[in-house]
Design an enzyme around this catalytic site. Structure first.
Site, PDB file in Angstrom:
ATOM      1  CD  GLN A 168      -3.114  -0.753   0.214  1.00  0.00           C
ATOM      2  OE1 GLN A 168      -3.284   0.389  -0.194  1.00  0.00           O
ATOM      3  NE2 GLN A 168      -3.884  -1.765  -0.153  1.00  0.00           N
ATOM      4  CE1 TYR A 206      -7.459 -12.162  -6.588  1.00  0.00           C
ATOM      5  CE2 TYR A 206      -9.121 -12.208  -4.861  1.00  0.00           C
ATOM      6  CZ  TYR A 206      -8.761 -12.390  -6.181  1.00  0.00           C
ATOM      7  OH  TYR A 206      -9.696 -12.816  -7.090  1.00  0.00           O
ATOM      8  CD  GLU A 254      -0.583 -12.491  -4.202  1.00  0.00           C
ATOM      9  OE1 GLU A 254      -0.378 -12.180  -5.386  1.00  0.00           O
ATOM     10  OE2 GLU A 254      -1.445 -11.953  -3.478  1.00  0.00           O
ATOM     11  CG  ASP A 271      -6.563  -6.139  -0.667  1.00  0.00           C
ATOM     12  OD1 ASP A 271      -7.217  -5.406  -1.430  1.00  0.00           O
ATOM     13  OD2 ASP A 271      -5.494  -5.792  -0.137  1.00  0.00           O
ATOM     14  CB  CYS A 304      -8.285  -0.649  -4.731  1.00  0.00           C
ATOM     15  SG  CYS A 304      -7.942  -1.916  -5.966  1.00  0.00           S
TER      16      CYS A 304
END
Length: 409
Positions: A238, A267, A291, A340, A367
Site C-alpha cells: 500500500q 490475494y 496469492e 483484497d 480499491c
C-alpha cells in the site's frame, strides 16, 4: 488547437471527471466541479464516439469547493495522478462518497449510508506527502517526470507533491538519468532507508550509479504497529503511509472474534493481513492464504515462516479455490473469508468459489467501487447481505479510494 467549448457542469462520475452535455452529447470533463460553468478543451471528440472527453481550462463560474491547485502540473494538459488537486480536501471525500454511493446503487442495487473517511495526518498535511512509493520516467533529456493523462508524453517535473518527505529528499528531479529509464523510489513509512531502482536495478543515490553487486539491497522493511514485514522493493505494498495500519484495523474489526476459526485470506500479497489474522485465530485456528504473484509469495513465506497456523498457497485464486492450480490445496472450509483483489475485482469465478465454502462472514477490501459493486451483487444473489461498508480516502488528490465491506449470511 483542440476546440474550446463552454459547458455547464453536472454530476460527478466515476473516474475523476464530471458529466456535461454539449449539443446533446455526453462529455466527461476533468479539472472541474459540479455546478461550475467552464471553458473546456475537447481532448477526445471523434464524430462517431458515444461520448467525448474534455479538460476544463478556464473557470467562468467557480464552485465554493474549488481551491488553488495543490499540484498545478497535474492540471489540464499535465500529468496524470492528481485529478482532484483543485478540490478542497473535505469536498474530495464527499466526491468519493458520491461515487461509491452511485456505483453501489447502480450496479448492486444497494441503498447504504456510506462515508469515506480521511487517513490520520492527512488534514494536517493538506492531503500531500503521503506516497511512500513513486514511479517516474526519464524524458529525452534525462529529466525525471511522469506521463501525461492518457498519453505517452513525458512531462519533466521539479517536484512531486504527493511524495513523502523522504522521497523528496532523494533529489530525483535534480538529477539527470539515462533517457527513457524507469525510476522507482520506495521510502517505507517506518523509517527504513529509501531504495531507488533504475529499470528494476538498485541505484546508489549517494554515488549516482547503479549498484551491480549481487548482494545489493532489493527489499525494504515495512512496519505496521509492532509487526515488521520484509517486502521486495519492486513488489506490491500500500502506497499511503497510513494505509497498511488503517486497513489492518478495518479487517480485524470486520472479522470479529475468530479465535479458533478457519480464515481464508485471498490475494494475500506479502502477508499484510495474514500475520494479524494468524494472531487473531490463535494456536487452535488456521489461516490459509492464497496469492498468485510469485514475488509476493516469496515475501510472505519469509514474513510468516514462524507461524505454524498459516498455510500458504501459490497460484491463481480462482484455480486454487477449485483445486485446479494447487494439487495440495485443501481449501474445503472457511469460517471467514478475507479478500483484497486487484482493481478489476474478484469476479464471478472467485465469488462463486467463496459461496461454495459458505463462510459465516466475508470481509472484502476493494480499491475500485465499480468492481466492488459488481462483486457485491454476485454475493447478494448468493444469499449474503452487507453488514457494514466504509470507504477510506487513502489516495488524496486522486479519484481513487479503498473500501472495506463486511458481508454476512
Amino acid at each position: 488547437m483542440s476546440q474550446l467549448v463552454e459547458l455547464e457542469i453536472g454530476p460527478i462520475a466515476h473516474g475523476g471527471h464530471c458529466v456535461a452535455r454539449y449539443e446533446g452529447r455526453v462529455v466527461f470533463v476533468r479539472h472541474t466541479l459540479p455546478g461550475e460553468r467552464v471553458l473546456a478543451r475537447l481532448t477526445d471528440a471523434a464524430p462517431d464516439a458515444k461520448f467525448w472527453r474534455a479538460d476544463a481550462v478556464e473557470v467562468l463560474d467557480a464552485s465554493p469547493d474549488r481551491v488553488p491547485s495543490a499540484w498545478p502540473q497535474a492540471g489540464p494538459g499535465g500529468v496524470g495522478g492528481g485529478e482532484l488537486a483543485h478540490v478542497a480536501l473535505p469536498a474530495q471525500r464527499a466526491w468519493k462518497t458520491a461515487v461509491l454511493d452511485e456505483q453501489l446503487r447502480r450496479l448492486a442495487k444497494l441503498d447504504l449510508d456510506v462515508a469515506v473517511l480521511g487517513a490520520p495526518g492527512d488534514d494536517e498535511r493538506g492531503g500531500l506527502g503521503w506516497r511512500t512509493r513513486i514511479d517516474l520516467v526519464a524524458d529525452a533529456e534525462g529529466r525525471a517526470g511522469m506521463r501525461g493523462h492518457r498519453s505517452h508524453e513525458v512531462h519533466a517535473m521539479e517536484s512531486m507533491p504527493l511524495a513523502s518527505p523522504a522521497i523528496e529528499n532523494l533529489d530525483l528531479f535534480g538529477r539527470r538519468w539515462p533517457a527513457g529509464t524507469h525510476i522507482e523510489a520506495i521510502a517505507p513509512a517506518g523509517g527504513d532507508d529509501p531504495i531507488v531502482l533504475l529499470d528494476g536495478v538498485p541505484y546508489d543515490v549517494r554515488r549516482s550509479r547503479v549498484d551491480p553487486r549481487p548482494n545489493a539491497r532489493t527489499s525494504v522493511r515495512e512496519r505496521v504497529g509492532d509487526r515488521v514485514y520484509r517486502v521486495a522493493a519492486a513488489g506490491f505494498w500500500q502506497v499511503h503511509r497510513e494505509a497498511p495500519g488503517v486497513l489492518v484495523d478495518a479487517v480485524l474489526a470486520g472479522v470479529g472474534d475468530v479465535d479458533g476459526a478457519a480464515v481464508l485470506d485471498l490475494y494475500s500479497g506479502a502477508g499484510l493481513f495474514t500475520a494479524p489474522l494468524a494472531d487473531a485465530v490463535g494456536d487452535s485456528g488456521e489461516v490459509v492464504s492464497v496469492e498468485g504473484d510469485e514475488r509476493a509469495v516469496k515475501d510472505a513465506r519469509r514474513n510468516l515462516h514462524d507461524r505454524s497456523n498459516v498455510e500458504l498457497h501459490a497460484g491463481d485464486v480462482a484455480r486454487v479455490l477449485t483445486g485446479r492450480d494447487d494439487a495440495d490445496s485443501d481449501v474445503v472450509h472457511a469460517d471467514v473469508v478475507v479478500l483484497d483483489p486487484p482493481r478489476t475485482g474478484a469476479g464471478r469465478a472467485v465469488v462463486d468459489g467463496i459461496l461454495d465454502l459458505r463462510p459465516e462472514r466475508v470481509v472484502y477490501v476493494a480499491c475500485d467501487p465499480a468492481a466492488l459493486a459488481r462483486d457485491l451483487a454476485t454475493f447478494g444473489a448468493g444469499g449474503y447481505s452487507v453488514a457494514s461498508l466504509v470507504g477510506h480516502d487513502l489516495f488524496p488528490m486522486t479519484h481513487h479510494l479503498e473500501a472495506v465491506a463486511v458481508l454476512t449470511r
